[in-house]
Design an enzyme around this catalytic site. Structure first.
Site, PDB file in Angstrom:
ATOM      1  CE  LYS A  40       8.489  -2.811   3.714  1.00 37.48           C
ATOM      2  NZ  LYS A  40       8.163  -1.441   4.057  1.00 37.48           N
ATOM      3  N   GLY A  41      11.362  -7.906   7.488  1.00 35.70           N
ATOM      4  CA  GLY A  41      12.234  -8.144   8.631  1.00 35.70           C
ATOM      5  C   GLY A  41      13.377  -9.113   8.425  1.00 35.70           C
ATOM      6  CD  GLU A  95       9.096 -14.597   9.935  1.00 36.97           C
ATOM      7  OE1 GLU A  95       9.600 -13.570   9.440  1.00 36.97           O
ATOM      8  OE2 GLU A  95       7.914 -14.906   9.780  1.00 36.97           O
ATOM      9  CG  ASP A  96      11.533 -10.729  11.333  1.00 40.27           C
ATOM     10  OD1 ASP A  96      10.673 -11.639  11.407  1.00 40.27           O
ATOM     11  OD2 ASP A  96      11.218  -9.530  11.228  1.00 40.27           O
ATOM     12  CG  ASP A  99       5.190 -12.772  18.957  1.00 43.19           C
ATOM     13  OD1 ASP A  99       5.316 -13.273  20.079  1.00 43.19           O
ATOM     14  OD2 ASP A  99       4.690 -11.647  18.779  1.00 43.19           O
ATOM     15  CE  LYS A 127       9.147 -10.995  21.126  1.00 43.28           C
ATOM     16  NZ  LYS A 127       8.090  -9.957  21.102  1.00 43.28           N
ATOM     17  CG  PHE A 148       7.926  -4.269  20.313  1.00 39.03           C
ATOM     18  CD1 PHE A 148       6.895  -4.979  19.715  1.00 39.03           C
ATOM     19  CD2 PHE A 148       8.602  -3.314  19.576  1.00 39.03           C
ATOM     20  CE1 PHE A 148       6.535  -4.723  18.391  1.00 39.03           C
ATOM     21  CE2 PHE A 148       8.245  -3.056  18.257  1.00 39.03           C
ATOM     22  CZ  PHE A 148       7.213  -3.761  17.670  1.00 39.03           C
ATOM     23  CG  ASP A 155       9.105  -2.576  11.409  1.00 38.62           C
ATOM     24  OD1 ASP A 155       8.204  -1.762  11.150  1.00 38.62           O
ATOM     25  OD2 ASP A 155       8.904  -3.807  11.449  1.00 38.62           O
ATOM     26  NE  ARG A 161      11.326  -2.548   8.055  1.00 36.05           N
ATOM     27  CZ  ARG A 161      10.578  -3.598   8.396  1.00 36.05           C
ATOM     28  NH1 ARG A 161      11.129  -4.694   8.845  1.00 36.05           N
ATOM     29  NH2 ARG A 161       9.265  -3.544   8.288  1.00 36.05           N
TER      30      ARG A 161
END
Length: 170
Positions: A40-41, A95-96, A99, A127, A148, A155, A161
């Site tokens: 959902k990001g 993509e949000d 990582d 990141k 984080f 979220d 969010r």
């Protein structure tokens, strides 16, 4: 309740998204683009990006999971696949955050099997210090330290969010 500190404010975020949109528009001059947003990001980032591009942009969504709480499980599971064919189309995975790179490496291989004309990656955040799988990321909003982060689609157990900025939890 967690204390959230601002990492990237809304105006800085939206200014960078407009810059990314202009670059994508230039790179895809006169072409249709298919954005595949990872739920959902990516929703807020993807809609803001699409609104700033003059090209025709089709929106598709995938729901994949590799996280439980704050921990990456290392296994990628497709919960919802794209609906329409991407064969012969120019695709950008939106993509949000990237990582470890595991999820996107999996998605790239999976989507390449659907024979798109081209496939690139756009991410709001990266990141690099956490990367396990090396990726060629074409459009990066911001490279950030290993914090984080929440807000603007990201979220913590489905909370935060809707924050209009990127924040981090100490």
């Amino acid at each position: 309740m967690e204390e959230i500190k601002v990492l990237i404010n809304n105006s800085k975020l939206e200014k960078r998204i407009v810059e990314m949109a202009k670059q994508i528009e230039k790179d895809y001059k006169g072409k249709n683009i298919v954005f595949i947003g990872i739920l959902k990001g990516s929703v807020m980032f993807m809609t803001q990006l699409a609104k700033n591009i003059k090209n025709n942009v089709e929106l598709e969504f995938m729901d994949v999971s590799s996280y439980e709480g704050m921990e990456c499980t290392g296994k990628v599971k497709i919960n919802k696949d794209i609906r329409n064919s991407i064969e012969g189309k120019d695709v950008i995975i939106v993509e949000d955050i990237i990582d470890t790179g595991r999820t996107l490496t999996f998605l790239l291989e999976y989507l390449k099997q659907k024979n798109p004309n081209s496939i690139k990656i756009a991410t709001m955040l990266s990141k690099p210090s956490r990367r396990i799988k090396e990726l060629d990321v074409n459009y990066i909003g911001f490279a950030i330290d290993d914090k984080f982060v929440v807000g603007y689609g990201l979220d913590y157990n489905e909370k935060y969010r809707n924050l209009p900025y990127i924040g981090y939890i100490e």
